[in-house]
Design an enzyme around this catalytic site. Structure first.
Site, short mmCIF file in Angstrom:
data_model
loop_
_atom_site.label_atom_id
_atom_site.label_comp_id
_atom_site.label_asym_id
_atom_site.label_seq_id
_atom_site.Cartn_x
_atom_site.Cartn_y
_atom_site.Cartn_z
N LEU A 60 0.81 -1.24 -0.01
CA LEU A 60 0.06 -0.01 0.04
C LEU A 60 0.79 1.11 -0.25
CD1 LEU A 60 -2.58 -1.52 2.53
CD2 LEU A 60 -3.28 -0.75 0.49
N PHE A 82 -4.79 -2.97 9.07
CA PHE A 82 -3.83 -3.55 9.86
C PHE A 82 -2.25 -3.25 9.33
CE2 PHE A 82 -6.65 -5.52 12.61
CZ PHE A 82 -7.70 -6.03 12.06
N LYS A 86 5.56 -4.31 12.38
CA LYS A 86 5.06 -3.90 13.91
C LYS A 86 6.38 -4.63 15.00
CE LYS A 86 3.23 -8.48 14.54
NZ LYS A 86 2.33 -9.10 15.63
N SER A 126 -2.43 1.07 19.22
CA SER A 126 -1.78 0.21 20.10
C SER A 126 -1.61 1.22 21.38
CB SER A 126 -0.40 -0.13 19.90
OG SER A 126 0.39 -0.60 20.68
N TYR A 151 8.38 2.23 15.91
CA TYR A 151 7.16 1.64 15.78
C TYR A 151 6.17 2.34 16.60
CZ TYR A 151 3.34 -1.74 16.91
OH TYR A 151 2.13 -2.01 17.20
N LYS A 155 2.36 4.57 15.07
CA LYS A 155 1.01 4.39 15.78
C LYS A 155 0.48 5.83 16.11
CE LYS A 155 0.38 0.06 14.95
NZ LYS A 155 -0.41 -0.32 13.94
N PHE A 181 -4.04 -3.81 23.48
CA PHE A 181 -3.24 -3.98 24.49
C PHE A 181 -2.37 -5.00 24.19
CE2 PHE A 181 -3.85 -0.93 28.03
CZ PHE A 181 -4.58 -0.32 27.21
N GLY A 300 13.69 -0.23 26.18
CA GLY A 300 12.32 0.14 25.73
C GLY A 300 11.01 -0.44 26.15
C1 WQD Z 1 5.37 -8.66 27.00
C2 WQD Z 1 6.18 -8.59 28.21
C3 WQD Z 1 8.60 -8.37 28.06
C4 WQD Z 1 9.59 -11.77 25.45
C5 WQD Z 1 4.72 -5.10 22.05
C6 WQD Z 1 4.32 -4.06 21.34
C7 WQD Z 1 2.74 -3.72 21.16
C8 WQD Z 1 2.48 -5.01 20.58
C9 WQD Z 1 2.85 -6.16 21.24
C10 WQD Z 1 2.46 -5.31 17.99
C11 WQD Z 1 7.19 -7.54 28.39
C12 WQD Z 1 8.29 -9.71 28.48
C13 WQD Z 1 8.90 -10.80 26.08
C14 WQD Z 1 10.36 -12.68 25.83
C15 WQD Z 1 10.13 -11.47 28.27
N1 WQD Z 1 3.05 -5.13 19.08
N2 WQD Z 1 9.01 -10.70 27.38
N3 WQD Z 1 10.57 -12.50 27.37
O1 WQD Z 1 6.51 -5.28 24.29
O2 WQD Z 1 4.44 -5.44 25.83
O3 WQD Z 1 4.20 -5.09 23.27
O4 WQD Z 1 4.27 -6.29 21.50
O5 WQD Z 1 1.31 -5.29 17.74
O6 WQD Z 1 2.28 -2.76 20.45
O7 WQD Z 1 4.68 -2.78 22.08
O8 WQD Z 1 4.74 -7.40 24.19
O9 WQD Z 1 5.35 -9.76 24.03
O10 WQD Z 1 7.04 -8.47 23.45
O11 WQD Z 1 6.34 -8.50 25.81
O12 WQD Z 1 10.26 -11.46 29.24
O13 WQD Z 1 11.27 -13.69 25.36
O14 WQD Z 1 6.96 -9.92 28.21
O15 WQD Z 1 9.73 -7.73 28.77
O16 WQD Z 1 7.22 -7.44 29.78
P1 WQD Z 1 5.02 -5.78 24.39
P2 WQD Z 1 5.89 -8.41 24.22
#
Ligand code: WQD
Length: 342
Positions: A60, A82, A86, A126, A151, A155, A181, A300
């Protein structure tokens, strides 16, 4: 039959939303460049619903192709957008790719919809726009903060692009931004689910791949946060519940129930779960022992966030129904389907 465009429809949330749209009686057209998904998802969508979505493959970001597409599909009633890059970490390494891919695609869609008289857009946003909130739970009026990553910033900027475009063309454009979330889990059929390319960045696919023996161990990024067990807290929402909210948003626009030209809704469960709690729940529902190790924090990451869901509950009449336990089991069933594990 009303036609809905689902951009990124062969992706994780897009495919689950396509299934729910078809179940609700909509015709779905998917546009996807297949940069982060596989075309055989269409077969599995058809296995679930009995209907194969119309599919066109292009990016797109290409204005000419986007205009040509909409010119051939003027009967589109609404678009759910969508399609975007990401991966939080990747966006830090490749900011220009993220700004170009995520912002230009939306601008091309808006241009085309204005040109062909298609007013309705549902945008995949998000909770990352909130950064680390000062107060919890998060409501839609919680101030947005500077994003922790390009990223996350795309959003936020895309919400502003929509808001300002609607302000400029109030009679020709209207949108609903859905702030997700943490989407997790898979369709109960175990025919569609999350298929991260390479090493999973997100927690739940890393958990299920560790349980399936594809990963040696799960690293828990930090246990020194200001939370009950020290690990970070998120609001994990079942992807099918999330998909259903998109059908509600489409119905709202098509039935002219939206209250303003640009509406924003948090889509969460209202419950926060820590990483260690999620691991414990996974072990409980699967009976497996997960090999994990606590390591340092991930750059981050925010400490804790969960949603105030009252606006979506009251205004949309939508509520997340599935428990985290049921959702984790659906993720595990999907992983077993992927790996041919009985
Ligand atoms: C969740 C928790 C990590 C991996 C991001 C984006 C959000 C959406 C979802 C796209 C955190 C912990 C993770 C691992 C871990 N993205 N973790 N070990 O970062 O909350 O959200 O992904 O749509 O917009 O911001 O999701 O699943 O990466 O992490 O301990 O191997 O799990 O530190 O606390 P996040 P996540």
């Amino acid at each position: 039959m009303r036609k809905v465009l689902v951009t990124g429809g062969t992706g994780y949330i897009g495919s689950h939303t396509t299934v729910e749209l078809q179940a609700a009686g909509y015709e779905v057209v998917i546009v996807d460049d297949l940069s982060n998904s596989a075309v055989d998802i269409l077969d599995n969508i058809q296995k679930i619903t009995g209907k194969r979505p119309v599919f066109e493959q292009f990016n797109l970001v290409d204005a000419a192709k986007t205009d040509d597409f909409f010119g051939r599909h003027r009967d589109i009633a609404a678009t759910i957008h969508f399609a975007a890059s990401k991966a939080v970490g990747e966006s830090v390494e490749k900011p220009l790719h993220y700004y170009r891919n995520n912002l230009v695609s939306l601008m091309n869609i808006i241009d085309a919809q204005l040109k062909y008289g298609i007013p309705n857009i549902v945008f995949s946003s998000s909770c990352t726009v909130y950064g680390q909130p000062d107060r919890l739970p998060v409501t839609e009026s919680t101030p947005r903060k500077d994003a922790e990553s390009p990223y996350g910033n795309t959003k936020r900027v895309n919400e502003d692009i929509l808001r300002d475009s609607i302000h400029a063309f109030p009679d020709r454009l209207r949108a609903i931004a859905l702030r997700y979330f943490n989407p997790i889990g898979a369709h109960p059929s175990a025919l569609i689910g999350e298929t991260p390319a390479g090493t999973p960045q997100n927690l739940v696919p890393f958990i299920t791949q560790t349980a399936a023996g594809l990963r040696e161990e799960l690293k828990v990024f930090g246990d020194d946060y200001d939370t009950p067990d020290g690990s970070a807290i998120r609001d994990y929402i079942n992807v099918v519940d999330l998909a259903k909210a998109h059908v509600v948003a489409i119905n709202r626009l098509l039935n002219n129930k939206n209250k303003t030209g640009f509406e924003v809704f948090n889509l969460g469960t209202g419950n926060g779960y820590s990483v260690l709690q999620l691991i414990n729940s996974f072990e409980k529902v699967t009976g497996l022992k997960l090999n994990y190790r606590i390591v340092g924090r991930r750059a981050g990451d925010i400490e804790k966030i969960w949603a105030d869901t009252s606006l979506a509950n009251n205004e949309l009449g939508w509520k997340a129904e599935k428990s985290v336990e049921e959702t984790l089991l659906s993720a595990w069933n999907w992983e077993k389907h992927l790996r041919g594990i009985a």
